[in-house]
Scaffold this motif. Structure first.
Motif, mmCIF file in Angstrom:
data_model
loop_
_atom_site.group_PDB
_atom_site.id
_atom_site.type_symbol
_atom_site.label_atom_id
_atom_site.label_comp_id
_atom_site.label_asym_id
_atom_site.label_seq_id
_atom_site.Cartn_x
_atom_site.Cartn_y
_atom_site.Cartn_z
ATOM 1 N N THR A 294 0.828 -1.199 0.000
ATOM 2 C CA THR A 294 0.000 0.000 0.000
ATOM 3 C C THR A 294 0.862 1.249 0.000
ATOM 4 O OG1 THR A 294 -0.125 0.053 2.422
ATOM 5 C CG2 THR A 294 -1.877 -1.120 1.265
ATOM 6 N N ARG A 295 0.272 2.347 -0.458
ATOM 7 C CA ARG A 295 0.898 3.661 -0.392
ATOM 8 C C ARG A 295 -0.070 4.621 0.268
ATOM 9 N NH1 ARG A 295 3.768 5.655 -5.731
ATOM 10 N NH2 ARG A 295 4.288 7.312 -4.273
ATOM 11 N N GLN A 296 0.464 5.661 0.848
ATOM 12 C CA GLN A 296 -0.352 6.640 1.548
ATOM 13 C C GLN A 296 -1.024 7.571 0.555
ATOM 14 O OE1 GLN A 296 1.942 8.735 4.391
ATOM 15 N NE2 GLN A 296 0.198 9.674 5.376
ATOM 16 N N CYS A 297 -2.258 7.931 0.829
ATOM 17 C CA CYS A 297 -3.005 8.847 -0.022
ATOM 18 C C CYS A 297 -2.367 10.236 0.048
ATOM 19 C CB CYS A 297 -4.460 8.912 0.441
ATOM 20 S SG CYS A 297 -5.457 10.127 -0.443
ATOM 21 N N PRO A 298 -2.086 10.873 -1.099
ATOM 22 C CA PRO A 298 -1.449 12.194 -1.069
ATOM 23 C C PRO A 298 -2.391 13.308 -0.629
ATOM 24 C CG PRO A 298 -1.938 11.587 -3.310
ATOM 25 C CD PRO A 298 -2.280 10.400 -2.454
#
Length: 94
Positions: free
Chosen positions: A4-8
């Motif tokens: 997963t990646r963090q929402c910008p």
């Protein structure tokens, strides 16, 4: 390996990396998340330009290295853009 990646936009939500390739949706703020299109277009042109400059200046070893980077980017561009390129947020949810 991270999945997963963090929402910008909200920095609270998580986005699945596999979904970023086709456009993902943040579970927290419901914004559309994609890899930044501008960066994914500029990167190969920058590599190609630097490679041509290196060959013109007779720096063959640097030109070969940049050619290798360009080929790696061409083959794995979806993986590279979804994992390491900056993300862009669209307000309207689909």
């Amino acid at each position: 390996m991270r999945t997963t990646r963090q929402c910008p936009e909200c920095e609270s939500g998580k986005v699945q990396i596999a979904a970023i390739r086709d456009g993902a949706r943040c579970d927290y703020c419901h914004s559309n998340i994609e890899a930044n299109f501008g960066c994914s277009i500029v990167a190969p042109f920058a590599l190609a330009g630097l490679m041509m400059m290196a060959y013109r200046l007779e720096l063959d070893y640097l030109g070969h290295f940049l050619l290798g980077l360009l080929l790696v980017y061409a083959i794995y561009h979806k993986f590279i853009t979804s994992h390491w390129f900056p993300l862009k947020c669209y307000e309207d949810a689909w």
